[in-house]
Design an enzyme around this catalytic site. Structure first.
Site, mmCIF file in Angstrom:
data_model
loop_
_atom_site.group_PDB
_atom_site.id
_atom_site.type_symbol
_atom_site.label_atom_id
_atom_site.label_comp_id
_atom_site.label_asym_id
_atom_site.label_seq_id
_atom_site.Cartn_x
_atom_site.Cartn_y
_atom_site.Cartn_z
ATOM 1 N N ASP A 72 0.866 -1.162 0.000
ATOM 2 C CA ASP A 72 0.000 0.000 0.000
ATOM 3 C C ASP A 72 0.917 1.231 0.000
ATOM 4 O OD1 ASP A 72 -2.340 1.670 0.555
ATOM 5 O OD2 ASP A 72 -1.529 1.804 2.584
ATOM 6 N N ASP A 93 -0.139 5.185 0.709
ATOM 7 C CA ASP A 93 -0.393 6.174 1.754
ATOM 8 C C ASP A 93 -0.546 5.518 3.119
ATOM 9 O OD1 ASP A 93 -0.783 8.790 0.129
ATOM 10 O OD2 ASP A 93 -1.979 7.282 -0.925
#
Length: 254
Positions: A17, A19
Site C-alpha cells: 500500500d 499512503d
C-alpha cells in the site's frame, strides 16, 4: 555475487500500500526503505504497489523506485503488467456513476473519481464527465454517520465494492474488485501463489489482501481492525516500517 545467492528470501512478492504504509506522512519514501526495497529486488523478490491511487498519482513513485514490476492500482480496478503495459481495467457502469454522483451531490458531500483521462474532484466535475468511463468513485465526509448511511445504501444495490482508505472517505468500485483480486491476477501472471506474497497496509481497503497473503503485515499507525486481522505488525510509516518488515520477515534478519 555469492552473497546475493546465499541470502534466501522467504517471500517472492512484496505488495505495498502507498499512503500510510510505503509513504511517510510527508508523502516521501525514506532512503532506508529504498535501500531495503532494492535489496529485495537484488535478491529476486518482486516489489509492487497495491494501492487505491490511480496512475495519475502513483506513476511518479513507480518511476522514483525504477520498478519494472506489475502494479495493482485503484483497489484492483486497474492492473499493469509493468510500465506502459496495461493488463486490465474494470469500469463502473455509467448509470451507476450517475446514481452515486447524485447521492454525493444531494447530501452535500465532497467526491472524486478516477477515469482513464483524469482524477477529477467535485470542483472540476462537469456534465461531460458522465460520458467518461470511471474505474473508482470516492465520497468524503467529516461525519461518520453520513458515511455509514451512504455505504449502507450503496451496498443494498448488490453490485458495488465499498471500502475506505481513511476514516473520512469511502472508495467505490465494481463488486469483487479489490486489492486481493488484483494481486491474485498478478500472481497468475508471475506463476506465483498467494502464499508467496507478503502484503503491507494500514486501512480497510487492505484488509482482504492482508488476510489472503502468505503474510499480512499491519503498520503500527494502521486502523485497529487492520492490526487485529494481520499476521504481524511492523513500525509506523514514519519509522521505516516497510524496511523493518522486509528485513525481518522477508530475509529473517533481526
Amino acid at each position: 555475487m555469492n552473497m546475493v545467492q546465499q541470502v534466501k528470501a522467504k517471500y517472492k512478492l512484496i505488495a505495498l500500500d502507498l499512503d500510510g504504509t510505503l509513504l511517510t506522512d510527508e508523502k516521501q519514501i525514506t532512503q532506508e526503505t529504498k535501500r531495503w526495497l532494492q535489496y529485495a529486488i537484488d535478491h529476486g523478490v518482486k516489489v509492487m504497489f497495491s494501492t487505491g491511487r490511480g496512475l495519475q498519482t502513483a506513476q511518479g513513485l513507480w518511476d522514483e523506485l525504477g520498478l519494472d514490476s506489475p502494479m495493482v492500482l485503484l483497489n484492483g480496478a486497474e492492473i499493469w503488467e509493468g510500465p506502459g503495459r496495461l493488463k486490465k481495467r474494470v469500469f463502473l457502469p455509467r448509470d451507476t456513476v450517475r446514481n452515486i454522483h447524485a447521492i454525493a451531490s444531494e447530501r452535500g458531500e465532497w467526491y472524486w473519481g478516477y477515469s482513464v483521462e483524469s482524477l477529477t474532484g467535485d470542483k472540476e466535475w462537469t456534465p461531460e464527465m458522465f460520458e467518461r468511463d470511471w474505474m473508482k468513485f470516492g465520497i468524503g465526509s467529516h461525519e461518520q454517520q453520513k458515511l455509514a448511511e451512504i455505504k449502507e445504501e450503496l451496498l443494498r444495490w448488490g453490485t458495488l465494492e465499498v471500502t475506505r482508505s481513511a476514516p473520512t472517505n469511502m472508495e467505490i468500485s465494481v463488486k469483487g474488485t479489490t486489492k486481493e483480486s488484483g494481486v491474485q491476477e498478478v500472481c497468475q501472471m508471475l506463476g506465483l501463489s498467494m502464499s508467496d506474497v507478503i502484503a503491507m497496509g494500514d486501512s480497510d481497503n487492505d484488509a482482504k489482501l492482508l488476510k489472503a497473503a502468505g503474510l499480512g503485515v499491519a503498520m503500527a499507525n494502521g486502523e485497529d481492525y487492520i492490526k487485529s486481522i494481520a499476521d504481524v505488525m511492523t513500525a509506523t510509516n514514519n519509522e521505516d516500517g516497510v524496511a523493518q518488515a522486509i528485513r525481518k520477515y522477508v530475509f529473517q534478519m533481526e
